[in-house]
Design a protein around this motif. Sequence first.
Motif, PDB file in Angstrom:
ATOM      1  N   LEU A 281      62.387  21.385  76.396  1.00 56.63           N
ATOM      2  CA  LEU A 281      61.547  20.211  76.651  1.00 56.63           C
ATOM      3  C   LEU A 281      60.078  20.589  76.751  1.00 56.63           C
ATOM      4  O   LEU A 281      59.210  19.790  76.387  1.00 56.63           O
ATOM      5  CB  LEU A 281      61.984  19.511  77.936  1.00 56.63           C
ATOM      6  N   LEU A 285      58.287  18.060  74.337  1.00 55.47           N
ATOM      7  CA  LEU A 285      57.514  16.948  74.896  1.00 55.47           C
ATOM      8  C   LEU A 285      56.021  16.992  74.578  1.00 55.47           C
ATOM      9  O   LEU A 285      55.423  15.933  74.335  1.00 55.47           O
ATOM     10  CB  LEU A 285      57.736  16.868  76.408  1.00 55.47           C
ATOM     11  N   THR A 306      59.971  19.662  84.524  1.00 57.19           N
ATOM     12  CA  THR A 306      61.180  19.975  83.766  1.00 57.19           C
ATOM     13  C   THR A 306      62.119  20.883  84.554  1.00 57.19           C
ATOM     14  O   THR A 306      63.176  21.269  84.054  1.00 57.19           O
ATOM     15  CB  THR A 306      60.829  20.664  82.433  1.00 57.19           C
TER      16      THR A 306
END
Length: 328
Positions: A281, A285, A306
């Motif tokens: 992520l 992201l 995260t």
Amino acid sequence: MGKGRWLLAVLAVALFAVAGCGADEQAGEQQGGEGGLADRGDIRIVMVTHGPPADPFWSVVKNGADQAAADLGVEFEYRSPEAFDVVEIQRNLEAAIASEPDGLAVSVPDPDALGPLVQEAVEKGIPVVMLNAGREDWEEFGALTYIGQTEYEAGVAAGERMAGEGVTNALCINHQQGVQTLDQRCSGFEEGLGGTVEQVAVDGNDPTAARSGIQTALRQNPDANGMLTLGPAGANPALQALEGADVGEDFVFGTFDLSPEILQAVADGQVLFAIDQQQFLQGYLPVLYLTQYVQYGLRPVGEVPTGPAFVTQETAEEVIELSRQGIR
């Protein structure tokens, strides 16, 4: 079927038909990420990190970023040093800024050295997302958001878990000296443990040297009954070092971050826990958020955590295959 349920079914079909018509009308407009302030096919994003390519952690970050670029249809470039070197990271960041990307994602392990460059990018109109390192400074530097975990607090949690297992004297193995986030992990670990912590520096770029350094530290600290490593570049050599080490049955080993080897050791009961900060992520992201910002002017409000999350013997098996695939 009752009257109420029949009406709901009719309404559902009608809404589906309307949505379908709307989708057909807009298909040409939205295909390929067109519309908004920019077309996705014209967006170029550069990511600059401090993680060497050989580090298993950072290969997963890159996998996440590559996947996001493929999903979104944007151009993407990844830059990292061959080994942790602040000067090389500065050069990579300077080159990225000079190339005038539409968006810039960057890890900031040394705020004094890299922060001014982030501010320079922002002043030039390049939106920046910070990831993994630099949580305390992202707002000051003008970044859109920060994506990562709270490192000090994660270290505290690791120390508390080990203290709960009876650890009072531990080694903290740092595989990459000079990285602020790793120092924070060790400091938090010491607070959470409430006992004695000896910080040991090893060369994470050389697994053989790292294993030898950990073996030496274990011999020199015979009273240690626990050890924390800060990532796969330290944890994998530590697993090998422990094979021939003269430590008691109650010796406790925990680590930050994941690799297939670490997860198998957790599943087998050799490692108490692995702290997962979902680095996939951390790659995915920033590319997603920068694309949304450039195209639509959308951004998260505040930072995006995260981690940390703990993978233990009870949950390791389900994560192993994803780690082999470069996702966890």
